[in-house]
Design a protein around this motif. Structure first.
Motif, PDB file in Angstrom:
ATOM      1  N   VAL B 653      75.815  22.496   1.234  1.00 41.93           N
ATOM      2  CA  VAL B 653      75.912  21.896   2.568  1.00 41.93           C
ATOM      3  C   VAL B 653      77.309  22.082   3.159  1.00 41.93           C
ATOM      4  N   ALA B 654      78.308  22.298   2.295  1.00 37.24           N
ATOM      5  CA  ALA B 654      79.665  22.508   2.808  1.00 37.24           C
ATOM      6  C   ALA B 654      79.750  23.782   3.641  1.00 37.24           C
ATOM      7  N   ARG B 655      78.794  24.683   3.446  1.00 36.45           N
ATOM      8  CA  ARG B 655      78.840  25.959   4.168  1.00 36.45           C
ATOM      9  C   ARG B 655      77.887  25.993   5.358  1.00 36.45           C
ATOM     10  N   LEU B 656      77.305  24.858   5.714  1.00 34.40           N
ATOM     11  CA  LEU B 656      76.283  24.869   6.763  1.00 34.40           C
ATOM     12  C   LEU B 656      76.869  25.164   8.150  1.00 34.40           C
ATOM     13  N   LEU B 657      78.115  24.782   8.361  1.00 34.25           N
ATOM     14  CA  LEU B 657      78.739  25.077   9.656  1.00 34.25           C
ATOM     15  C   LEU B 657      79.893  26.053   9.418  1.00 34.25           C
ATOM     16  N   PRO B 658      80.171  26.900  10.381  1.00 29.39           N
ATOM     17  CA  PRO B 658      81.335  27.777  10.228  1.00 29.39           C
ATOM     18  C   PRO B 658      82.614  26.941  10.167  1.00 29.39           C
ATOM     19  N   PRO B 659      83.632  27.413   9.455  1.00 26.37           N
ATOM     20  CA  PRO B 659      84.868  26.633   9.314  1.00 26.37           C
ATOM     21  C   PRO B 659      85.476  26.305  10.675  1.00 26.37           C
ATOM     22  N   GLU B 660      86.079  25.128  10.753  1.00 24.49           N
ATOM     23  CA  GLU B 660      86.732  24.706  11.990  1.00 24.49           C
ATOM     24  C   GLU B 660      88.160  24.349  11.668  1.00 24.49           C
ATOM     25  N   PRO B 661      89.103  24.756  12.491  1.00 29.35           N
ATOM     26  CA  PRO B 661      90.500  24.457  12.157  1.00 29.35           C
ATOM     27  C   PRO B 661      90.796  22.955  12.185  1.00 29.35           C
ATOM     28  N   GLU B 662      90.055  22.227  12.993  1.00 30.57           N
ATOM     29  CA  GLU B 662      90.370  20.800  13.173  1.00 30.57           C
ATOM     30  C   GLU B 662      89.812  19.922  12.059  1.00 30.57           C
ATOM     31  N   VAL B 663      88.829  20.419  11.331  1.00 32.88           N
ATOM     32  CA  VAL B 663      88.191  19.602  10.297  1.00 32.88           C
ATOM     33  C   VAL B 663      88.299  20.325   8.958  1.00 32.88           C
ATOM     34  N   GLN B 664      88.916  19.638   8.000  1.00 33.41           N
ATOM     35  CA  GLN B 664      89.040  20.244   6.672  1.00 33.41           C
ATOM     36  C   GLN B 664      87.994  19.642   5.729  1.00 33.41           C
ATOM     37  N   LEU B 665      87.440  20.513   4.901  1.00 31.29           N
ATOM     38  CA  LEU B 665      86.520  20.055   3.860  1.00 31.29           C
ATOM     39  C   LEU B 665      87.211  20.237   2.519  1.00 31.29           C
ATOM     40  N   TRP B 666      87.311  19.170   1.749  1.00 29.59           N
ATOM     41  CA  TRP B 666      87.942  19.244   0.428  1.00 29.59           C
ATOM     42  C   TRP B 666      86.882  19.024  -0.644  1.00 29.59           C
ATOM     43  N   GLY B 667      86.846  19.943  -1.578  1.00 34.86           N
ATOM     44  CA  GLY B 667      85.858  19.811  -2.649  1.00 34.86           C
ATOM     45  C   GLY B 667      84.707  20.741  -2.412  1.00 34.86           C
ATOM     46  N   PRO B 668      83.534  20.444  -2.963  1.00 38.22           N
ATOM     47  CA  PRO B 668      83.194  19.210  -3.670  1.00 38.22           C
ATOM     48  C   PRO B 668      83.822  19.137  -5.056  1.00 38.22           C
ATOM     49  N   VAL B 669      83.988  17.917  -5.517  1.00 42.09           N
ATOM     50  CA  VAL B 669      84.489  17.678  -6.867  1.00 42.09           C
ATOM     51  C   VAL B 669      83.617  16.612  -7.532  1.00 42.09           C
ATOM     52  N   PRO B 670      83.542  16.660  -8.868  1.00 42.76           N
ATOM     53  CA  PRO B 670      82.825  15.570  -9.549  1.00 42.76           C
ATOM     54  C   PRO B 670      83.596  14.273  -9.347  1.00 42.76           C
ATOM     55  N   ALA B 671      82.912  13.155  -9.282  1.00 46.80           N
ATOM     56  CA  ALA B 671      83.596  11.857  -9.213  1.00 46.80           C
ATOM     57  C   ALA B 671      84.396  11.687 -10.495  1.00 46.80           C
ATOM     58  N   PRO B 672      85.533  10.967 -10.442  1.00 49.67           N
ATOM     59  CA  PRO B 672      86.341  10.775 -11.659  1.00 49.67           C
ATOM     60  C   PRO B 672      85.512  10.194 -12.806  1.00 49.67           C
ATOM     61  N   MET B 673      84.657   9.241 -12.514  1.00 56.81           N
ATOM     62  CA  MET B 673      83.684   8.843 -13.512  1.00 56.81           C
ATOM     63  C   MET B 673      82.400   9.567 -13.130  1.00 56.81           C
ATOM     64  N   GLU B 674      82.226  10.740 -13.716  1.00 55.19           N
ATOM     65  CA  GLU B 674      81.164  11.607 -13.210  1.00 55.19           C
ATOM     66  C   GLU B 674      79.783  11.013 -13.420  1.00 55.19           C
ATOM     67  N   ARG B 675      79.589  10.394 -14.599  1.00 51.12           N
ATOM     68  CA  ARG B 675      78.269   9.836 -14.847  1.00 51.12           C
ATOM     69  C   ARG B 675      78.332   8.319 -14.818  1.00 51.12           C
ATOM     70  N   ARG B 676      77.456   7.734 -14.089  1.00 57.37           N
ATOM     71  CA  ARG B 676      77.418   6.274 -13.995  1.00 57.37           C
ATOM     72  C   ARG B 676      75.967   5.856 -13.858  1.00 57.37           C
ATOM     73  N   GLY B 677      75.551   4.912 -14.711  1.00 53.71           N
ATOM     74  CA  GLY B 677      74.174   4.435 -14.667  1.00 53.71           C
ATOM     75  C   GLY B 677      73.169   5.567 -14.861  1.00 53.71           C
ATOM     76  N   GLY B 678      73.558   6.574 -15.653  1.00 52.22           N
ATOM     77  CA  GLY B 678      72.626   7.663 -15.930  1.00 52.22           C
ATOM     78  C   GLY B 678      72.582   8.723 -14.845  1.00 52.22           C
ATOM     79  N   ARG B 679      73.458   8.624 -13.828  1.00 50.31           N
ATOM     80  CA  ARG B 679      73.439   9.606 -12.749  1.00 50.31           C
ATOM     81  C   ARG B 679      74.766  10.348 -12.677  1.00 50.31           C
ATOM     82  N   TYR B 680      74.662  11.640 -12.419  1.00 47.99           N
ATOM     83  CA  TYR B 680      75.856  12.452 -12.214  1.00 47.99           C
ATOM     84  C   TYR B 680      76.253  12.359 -10.751  1.00 47.99           C
ATOM     85  N   ARG B 681      77.557  12.272 -10.513  1.00 52.95           N
ATOM     86  CA  ARG B 681      77.995  12.023  -9.143  1.00 52.95           C
ATOM     87  C   ARG B 681      79.081  13.006  -8.726  1.00 52.95           C
TER      88      ARG B 681
END
Lengths: 104, 726
Positions: B653-681
């Motif tokens: 989904v990060a690639r759904l729109l062409p890059p824009e100079p005004e809006v930066q997208l960082w990541g995606p990255v795994p959450a620091p606690m990647e797994r919580r309650g049996g789900r990967y985040r």
């Protein structure tokens, strides 16, 4: 796999008692062993100090009743002392007996 | 073209739905609830407006039932909710559902609950009912109650169930009159306002002068500086002008003293809205506010959605508090919505805190908010002194350094109370096998189990999983399992050893789980029986401990090096909140903070120069790093039971729109606690220095995200202005 040890010696430090979170007592003490053994055809002197661990009852109470200077005979098995030191060993007691002072 | 109704239906779909008006009844006005067919179910929706539909009428379904004859949601609230849905990019139907009390959401009639109160007609005596003993008994009861009469609940308590039949006959004979009265009775009120300091008077005057038009005021007042009195007098002015006042607080349970002060001051009906209310009570209070019958509404986060036809003033207490931000569903900030609401309604808003958020300080610096300050404590009270204890090369005895222990002893000897703060409950955060190194870990989270000694259980603080305390190491069978690290239970045990005979109480979520236990513990502290208090952040808010002269903060370092850029701000706020508990009476307080990093610039600034200087330094860091409030962020979170799915989804989904100079997208990255309650985040951060640019990007981007096929395998949510980046 075989892991069995019998050793006698003198208690050289007062026992230290802890209780685990689950309520199981653990008593540690140090034993000084001195004896004469036959090796390579000659009698020789053996002297070493060992850490002994007595877990659970009745062993922990038996261990705690010991005093410095008591002569003790332990049977048990060897295990590493803690998770950081693979090579540092302690004896886990299976039986604790009071011995007579043996002459060198 | 036919006129159709645009209806907000509670569903995750980000749109409203068109329905045909019900046959043979007038068009329901916007804000009315209707029952509509939705798929195979029926749902309660809210009419947004009327519009000609592009769809052919035969493709539309009619509304099944009209639930309100007049709008339940007034036009101003409807417009506010529309803004909320747009700004937070949340489905309008779910926004409406969040705003409505549960009872009204499920379609209950918009009728406030009433209490039936029975009074005896003068001149009637038990004699007259002598052939009906039940009636005679009721007459005797009512005669004894006199003019006050008896409410239905009181009669049930006195007579047991089953008095209604006899009472009906008494009413039919006109011996008894029955009246329905509002459950919201006027508070006692009557307490006089306190004499204001010059600073307080300035603050009150500024807010009062703004009544009738928008103005945002940030009241930065040291703890004990008398913010509440400013709220009370500003509210008094609004009430005197015949207006309604809305007061938002972080958590009612933690601020009973504040609620009490409002009750003692104002002899008007007051609605207190919080999550502990029964559905009917909440709906009743909400409806009474909507009818303008309640001049004063005090509540937590969702109270911001209370309809108030004569709204004149909004107060947000502890405006920096993270609990104003909802962390699930509609992720709104009640404080930010409150500012927008005040602006739209043309009324003043007063944001108060001893430790304002950096966002609000920035808004003051740029002139959007008027900055009001309370820098002195009224009366004889002096602010506490802050000091650091350097923990380097210092042996710790169960979390206490020698200098801290000595200070505790000194304060106890001179008759003071001591408060020790550690924001970690349980006995120890880790249980370790000494022999093989096994650590108790939650199987559903990337987290350790916390050892709880009192319950003899291991618990995961992230998903709630728990298991009995093992007697033997599950990996090697050794019995030598050891608690590692500090929790409040462990400190409590250590204190009993260090200070035998001194009563200590622990206040954390575990110790106060049972109803009434919090009050009992607080009473022991207030009475001076308990001399040492140990607790988590539960202790930090609201409560006054006038006898406390020493506050020890056992660990300050977690906030200094966290990956979350807000961690240091939170640490500073928490330290000062806890510090503010000390020395509120005539005794000066002392605050000692244990740290391994006494030279850390932010911590040193906080201690030597205070919060304003700290905030300046922290804002400079934020500006240098282009972080909020100097940038605007939104976070797209995704989670799934399959590893890799969330990251894959976010990458595509990060690639759904062409890059824009005004809006930066960082990541995606795994959450620091990647797994919580049996789900990967995992998460994707969107950032822009321009809020409108970010909003426009989201407007175009979210429909594409919503339509993306990878989205079916993950659960995702968008968080605009997140307070937790991780």
């Amino acid at each position: 796999m075989e892991n069995r040890l019998a050793i006698a010696g003198e208690l050289v430090e007062t026992t230290e008692r802890r209780v685990t979170p689950a309520g199981i007592p653990i008593v540690r003490f140090r034993l000084h062993h001195r004896s004469r053994r036959l090796e390579a055809g000659r009698e020789r002197l053996v002297s070493c100090e060992l850490q002994v661990v007595a877990c659970g009852e009745p062993l922990a109470s038996q261990a705690q009743a010991l005093n410095v200077g008591d002569w003790v005979r332990i049977t048990g098995f060897l295990s590493r002392s803690d998770h950081r030191h693979e090579r540092r060993l302690v004896i886990h007691a299976e039986t604790i007996g009071r011995g007579e002072r043996q002459h060198d | 073209m036919t006129t159709t109704l645009r209806i907000a239906v509670p569903t995750p779909l980000r749109r409203a739905f068109d329905y045909l008006p019900p046959a043979a009844s007038p068009l329901p006005a916007p804000g009315c609830r209707v029952r509509v067919p939705f798929g195979r179910r029926t749902e309660i929706g809210v009419v947004l407006d009327h519009a000609p539909s592009a769809l052919a009428p035969e493709r539309l379904r009619p509304v099944l039932e009209l639930l309100d004859s007049e709008p339940l949601l007034p036009a101003d609230l409807l417009a506010l909710l529309d803004w909320v849905a747009t700004y937070y990019h949340h489905p309008i139907g779910e926004v409406m559902a969040t705003a409505l009390p549960v009872a009204l959401r499920r379609g209950d009639p918009a009728r406030p609950q009433r209490i039936q109160r029975y009074r005896l007609v003068p001149g009637i005596s038990p004699e007259q009912g002598r052939r009906a003993p039940r009636q005679a008994a009721l007459i005797a009861r009512l005669a004894a109650a006199g003019d006050a009469g008896l409410a239905a609940a009181e009669l049930t308590a006195l007579e047991g169930a089953g008095w209604q039949g006899a009472m009906q006959r008494l009413v039919a004979r006109e011996w008894v009159v029955v009246e329905a009265e509002s459950v919201l009775r006027a508070a006692p009120g009557g307490e006089m306002g306190l004499h204001l300091t010059a600073e307080q008077a300035t603050a009150v005057a500024a807010v009062v002068a703004s009544l009738g038009r928008f103005g945002a005021f940030l009241l930065e007042g040291i703890t004990g500086g008398g913010k509440t009195e400013v709220y009370l007098q500003a509210v008094a002015a609004a009430l005197a002008a015949g207006q309604q006042a809305l007061v938002l607080v972080p958590e009612i349970g933690l601020t009973p003293q504040l609620v009490e002060r409002f009750r003692r001051r104002f002899a008007v009906p007051m609605a207190v809205l919080h999550s502990g209310l029964a559905d009917g009570e909440r709906a009743t209070a909400w409806l009474a506010a909507r009818a303008g019958e309640v001049p004063l509404v005090l509540g937590t986060r969702s109270a911001i959605f209370t309809p108030l036809p004569r709204l004149g003033l909004i107060v947000v207490d502890e405006e920096h508090d993270a609990s104003f931000k909802q962390q699930e569903g509609l992720r709104y900030s009640a404080r930010d919505v409150a500012v927008v609401r005040a602006h739209r309604a043309g009324v003043p808003i007063l944001l108060g805190s001893a430790t304002p958020s950096l966002e609000s300080l920035h808004n003051s610096a740029t002139g959007r908010y008027h900055h009001l300050r309370l820098s002195q404590r009224p009366g004889a009270a002096r602010p506490p002194t802050l000091g650091l204890i350097d923990l380097r090369r210092q042996p710790l005895d169960e979390g206490l350094s020698a200098p801290l222990k000595a200070s505790v002893e000194r304060h106890l000897a001179s008759g003071g109370q001591v408060l020790l703060f550690l924001n970690r409950r349980g006995f120890s955060p880790v249980l370790l096998c000494h022999e093989c190194g096994w650590i108790g870990r939650c199987s559903r989270c990337d987290a350790h189990f916390t050892y709880h000694a009192a319950e003899r259980r291991l618990r995961c603080h992230h998903c709630g999983a728990e298991r009995p305390l093992p007697t033997h190491c599950p990996a090697c069978g050794s019995v030598d399992l050891r608690p590692l690290g500090l929790g409040t239970e462990r400190i409590e045990e250590a204190l009993a050893r260090h200070f035998p005979g001194v009563e200590a109480v622990r206040i954390d979520r575990d110790a106060t789980r049972r109803k009434g236990s919090m009050e009992r513990l607080l009473a022991r502290i207030q009475a001076g029986e308990a001399r040492i208090l140990i607790g988590t952040q539960m202790l930090a808010k609201g409560h006054h401990f006038p006898l406390v002269t020493l506050v020890g903060i056992l660990e300050a370092d977690r906030g200094l090096f966290s990956a979350d850029f807000r961690a240091s701000e939170r640490m500073a706020q928490l330290i000062l909140q806890v510090a503010g508990r000390a020395g509120r009476a005539e005794r000066p307080g002392e605050v000692l903070i244990q740290t391994h990093h006494p030279d850390h610039p932010l911590l040193a600034t906080l201690v030597t120069e205070g919060y304003p200087a700290f905030a300046q330094a922290a804002l400079a860091e934020r500006q240098a790093a282009a972080l909020p409030p100097y940038a605007h962020v939104a976070l797209l979170r995704a989670e799934a039971t399959q590893a890799g799915e969330p990251l894959g989804f976010l990458e595509s989904v990060a690639r759904l729109l062409p890059p824009e100079p005004e809006v930066q997208l960082w990541g995606p990255v795994p959450a620091p606690m990647e797994r919580r309650g049996g789900r990967y985040r995992a998460q994707l951060l969107l950032q822009s220095t321009q809020r409108p640019q970010l909003q426009r990007y989201l407007d175009r981007w979210l429909p594409l995200v919503e339509g993306h096929e990878a989205g079916r395998r993950v659960r995702w949510s968008l968080d605009v202005d997140p307070v937790d980046l991780f």
